[in-house]
Design a protein around this motif. Sequence first.
Motif, mmCIF file in Angstrom:
data_model
loop_
_atom_site.group_PDB
_atom_site.id
_atom_site.type_symbol
_atom_site.label_atom_id
_atom_site.label_comp_id
_atom_site.label_asym_id
_atom_site.label_seq_id
_atom_site.Cartn_x
_atom_site.Cartn_y
_atom_site.Cartn_z
ATOM 1 N N PRO A 8 -45.391 -25.497 -21.252
ATOM 2 C CA PRO A 8 -43.782 -25.253 -21.268
ATOM 3 C C PRO A 8 -43.429 -25.038 -19.876
ATOM 4 O O PRO A 8 -42.308 -25.101 -19.397
ATOM 5 C CB PRO A 8 -43.458 -24.269 -22.266
ATOM 6 N N PHE A 9 -44.115 -24.141 -19.041
ATOM 7 C CA PHE A 9 -43.707 -23.836 -17.622
ATOM 8 C C PHE A 9 -43.541 -25.248 -16.787
ATOM 9 O O PHE A 9 -42.877 -24.910 -15.704
ATOM 10 C CB PHE A 9 -44.655 -23.091 -17.131
ATOM 11 N N SER A 10 -44.085 -26.155 -17.313
ATOM 12 C CA SER A 10 -43.933 -27.418 -16.330
ATOM 13 C C SER A 10 -42.597 -28.231 -16.681
ATOM 14 O O SER A 10 -42.195 -29.354 -16.185
ATOM 15 C CB SER A 10 -45.261 -28.334 -16.805
ATOM 16 N N TYR A 11 -41.808 -27.765 -17.718
ATOM 17 C CA TYR A 11 -40.528 -28.424 -17.876
ATOM 18 C C TYR A 11 -39.625 -28.325 -16.691
ATOM 19 O O TYR A 11 -39.340 -27.339 -16.302
ATOM 20 C CB TYR A 11 -39.895 -27.907 -19.281
ATOM 21 N N PRO A 12 -39.228 -29.751 -16.200
ATOM 22 C CA PRO A 12 -38.222 -29.518 -14.974
ATOM 23 C C PRO A 12 -37.015 -28.745 -15.668
ATOM 24 O O PRO A 12 -36.830 -28.847 -16.737
ATOM 25 C CB PRO A 12 -38.026 -30.951 -14.614
ATOM 26 N N ARG A 13 -36.201 -28.032 -14.687
ATOM 27 C CA ARG A 13 -35.109 -27.523 -14.827
ATOM 28 C C ARG A 13 -34.162 -28.669 -14.959
ATOM 29 O O ARG A 13 -33.181 -28.129 -16.059
ATOM 30 C CB ARG A 13 -34.611 -26.657 -13.470
ATOM 31 N N PHE A 14 -34.084 -29.694 -14.399
ATOM 32 C CA PHE A 14 -33.108 -30.738 -14.780
ATOM 33 C C PHE A 14 -33.952 -32.048 -14.037
ATOM 34 O O PHE A 14 -34.679 -31.895 -13.483
ATOM 35 C CB PHE A 14 -31.966 -30.788 -13.836
ATOM 36 N N SER A 15 -33.665 -33.123 -14.569
ATOM 37 C CA SER A 15 -34.040 -34.598 -14.150
ATOM 38 C C SER A 15 -32.661 -35.660 -14.139
ATOM 39 O O SER A 15 -31.838 -35.675 -14.688
ATOM 40 C CB SER A 15 -35.016 -35.041 -15.077
ATOM 41 N N PHE A 16 -32.738 -36.035 -12.758
ATOM 42 C CA PHE A 16 -31.697 -37.146 -12.339
ATOM 43 C C PHE A 16 -32.464 -38.436 -12.738
ATOM 44 O O PHE A 16 -33.497 -38.550 -12.039
ATOM 45 C CB PHE A 16 -31.359 -36.930 -10.970
ATOM 46 N N LEU A 17 -31.819 -39.121 -13.376
ATOM 47 C CA LEU A 17 -32.378 -40.393 -13.860
ATOM 48 C C LEU A 17 -31.743 -41.676 -13.158
ATOM 49 O O LEU A 17 -30.440 -41.870 -13.251
ATOM 50 C CB LEU A 17 -32.691 -40.544 -15.397
ATOM 51 N N LEU A 18 -32.350 -42.161 -12.143
ATOM 52 C CA LEU A 18 -31.449 -43.114 -11.412
ATOM 53 C C LEU A 18 -31.961 -44.402 -11.273
ATOM 54 O O LEU A 18 -32.811 -45.124 -10.623
ATOM 55 C CB LEU A 18 -31.483 -42.622 -9.993
ATOM 56 N N PRO A 19 -31.477 -45.422 -12.367
ATOM 57 C CA PRO A 19 -31.719 -46.648 -12.654
ATOM 58 C C PRO A 19 -31.544 -47.621 -11.191
ATOM 59 O O PRO A 19 -32.369 -48.397 -10.965
ATOM 60 C CB PRO A 19 -30.740 -47.348 -13.632
ATOM 61 N N PHE A 49 -27.841 -39.030 -15.960
ATOM 62 C CA PHE A 49 -28.362 -40.361 -16.122
ATOM 63 C C PHE A 49 -27.077 -41.085 -15.458
ATOM 64 O O PHE A 49 -26.027 -41.170 -15.567
ATOM 65 C CB PHE A 49 -28.616 -40.586 -17.621
ATOM 66 N N GLY A 50 -27.697 -42.006 -14.650
ATOM 67 C CA GLY A 50 -26.761 -43.016 -14.246
ATOM 68 C C GLY A 50 -26.545 -43.226 -12.489
ATOM 69 O O GLY A 50 -27.099 -42.705 -11.872
ATOM 70 N N LYS A 51 -25.214 -44.001 -12.251
ATOM 71 C CA LYS A 51 -24.891 -44.184 -10.835
ATOM 72 C C LYS A 51 -24.566 -43.039 -9.908
ATOM 73 O O LYS A 51 -24.665 -42.883 -9.003
ATOM 74 C CB LYS A 51 -23.920 -45.240 -10.999
ATOM 75 N N ASP A 52 -23.508 -42.213 -10.708
ATOM 76 C CA ASP A 52 -22.775 -41.507 -9.778
ATOM 77 C C ASP A 52 -23.187 -39.913 -10.334
ATOM 78 O O ASP A 52 -22.073 -39.307 -10.810
ATOM 79 C CB ASP A 52 -21.207 -41.679 -9.977
ATOM 80 N N GLN A 53 -24.253 -39.525 -10.011
ATOM 81 C CA GLN A 53 -24.528 -38.419 -10.738
ATOM 82 C C GLN A 53 -24.993 -37.177 -9.634
ATOM 83 O O GLN A 53 -25.041 -36.164 -9.990
ATOM 84 C CB GLN A 53 -25.761 -38.489 -11.789
ATOM 85 N N LEU A 54 -25.728 -37.779 -8.464
ATOM 86 C CA LEU A 54 -26.497 -37.049 -7.797
ATOM 87 C C LEU A 54 -25.684 -35.815 -7.031
ATOM 88 O O LEU A 54 -26.299 -34.770 -6.722
ATOM 89 C CB LEU A 54 -26.898 -37.780 -6.543
ATOM 90 N N ASP A 55 -24.224 -35.959 -7.056
ATOM 91 C CA ASP A 55 -23.690 -34.855 -6.217
ATOM 92 C C ASP A 55 -23.691 -33.527 -7.393
ATOM 93 O O ASP A 55 -23.335 -32.554 -6.788
ATOM 94 C CB ASP A 55 -22.214 -35.477 -5.918
ATOM 95 N N LYS A 56 -24.005 -33.814 -8.377
ATOM 96 C CA LYS A 56 -24.150 -32.641 -9.375
ATOM 97 C C LYS A 56 -25.278 -31.889 -9.169
ATOM 98 O O LYS A 56 -25.360 -30.739 -9.712
ATOM 99 C CB LYS A 56 -24.167 -33.047 -10.926
#
Length: 386
Positions: free
Chosen positions: A164-175, A14-21
């Motif tokens: 349950p197969f639809s759960y994303p592996r990860f989610s980037f939340l970018l306000p 979550f947040g501003k500087d996350q996408l590089d992960k």
Amino acid sequence: MKDFEFYNPVRIFFGKDQLDKIKSQISREEKVLILYGSGSIFRNGIYNNIKEELKDYEIFEFGGIEPNPSYETAMKAVKIIKENKINFLLAVGGGSVIDATKFIAAAVFYDGVDPWNILLKGETVKKSMPLGVILTLPATGTEMNMNSVMTRKSTQDKLAFSTPFSYPRFSFLLPEAAGSLPKRQVANGIVDAFVHVIEQYLTYPVNAPLQDRFAEAILLTLIEEGPKVYSNPADYDAMANLMWCATMALNGLIQCGVPGDWSVHSIGHELTALHDIDHARTLAIVLPGLWTVLKNEKREKLLQYGERVWKISGGTEDERITKTIDKTVEFFESLDIKTRLSDYGVKQDTIDKIVSRLENRGMILFGDRQLVTPVIVRKILECQKN
Ligand code: NZQ
Ligand code: ZN
């Protein structure tokens, strides 16, 4: 409190500087399909950022997923995935792109007659492709849940499935990415999240005070932060608060141990399917009608919600309930979301059609205690007609 099982495997960034992960979340061996809508990701710069982060990966792209995503479009992506042996899906956008990606992920491995039967007949999903999410619109909670809602254009059906197969592996939340949203979508997001909480909170008491207070906390935060972000979508802090509210509203947490209603959504989906009204707007139409018609059945929770969320305490119970419904309608209308069918040009023939469609689909009893019958649906919609 009711018995419950709670599982949510979605890793949130979550947040501003996350996408590089993101590179840590997708293996180099995975062939990635980026899925998106009609182009907002180009205008808000997210596309370039993702391409930069994933420059060492083998990337494919699939655009054109429409709001209220269609089965027809999704099946085109399924073909591309099979042809190119793609093995990871990255959904970038709002709820529509993410929901379509969940359906596509399941349809690729579907081995029956038609993957639409997952929605129409509730056929079990046995396997889905892995998927990840980059969220640019706070509203649905799909970024952290196992639900998906799809539309079949040819039959005007809008249906949901859950696995349950639809759960994303990860989610980037970018306000920050959501800062480019038009105000109309911001208002939709606030109201959708609000009604998600209501569907799980405003049922009947089961002595679950923690869940009640989680729910009230989200509602109060939406009432406080919603107007700020509606007047200025680029207000990062307000958008961040809206985004986290929307995710928490439908990631399973507040549903633990309490009944769910979901009849506002079921009726609302019919209005979208038949008249293409934005999802949140259909909820704002149906909810006040449902409360008016079922005010005795929902009396205790309506009074609690009125008192704790809107600070309504004086007068008879009926007066307090009327004030509570009025306050909620005022909140929706303050975001320029209209709450009457006539505001959208919807007439009696649609009410008749919705009632018979629900009957034909066997939806004759639904809601938190199966109190919502076709007769009740008719009353709810007629209450909101003019
Ligand atoms: O298509 P693009 O170009 O991306 O534009 C979209 C779309 O036109 C635009 N948008 C998204 N992010 C943007 C942006 N525009 C500017 N800047 C950005 N950062 O917004 C428009 C609407 O997008 P959409 O994804 O349709 O909105 P939303 O997130 O509200 O999703 C609505 C869909 O989700 C379903 C609804 O029924 C509807 O189909 N729902 C899914 C749920 C779930 N899976 O758990 C629960 C909900 O109750 C809901 O039913
Ligand atoms: Zn919703």
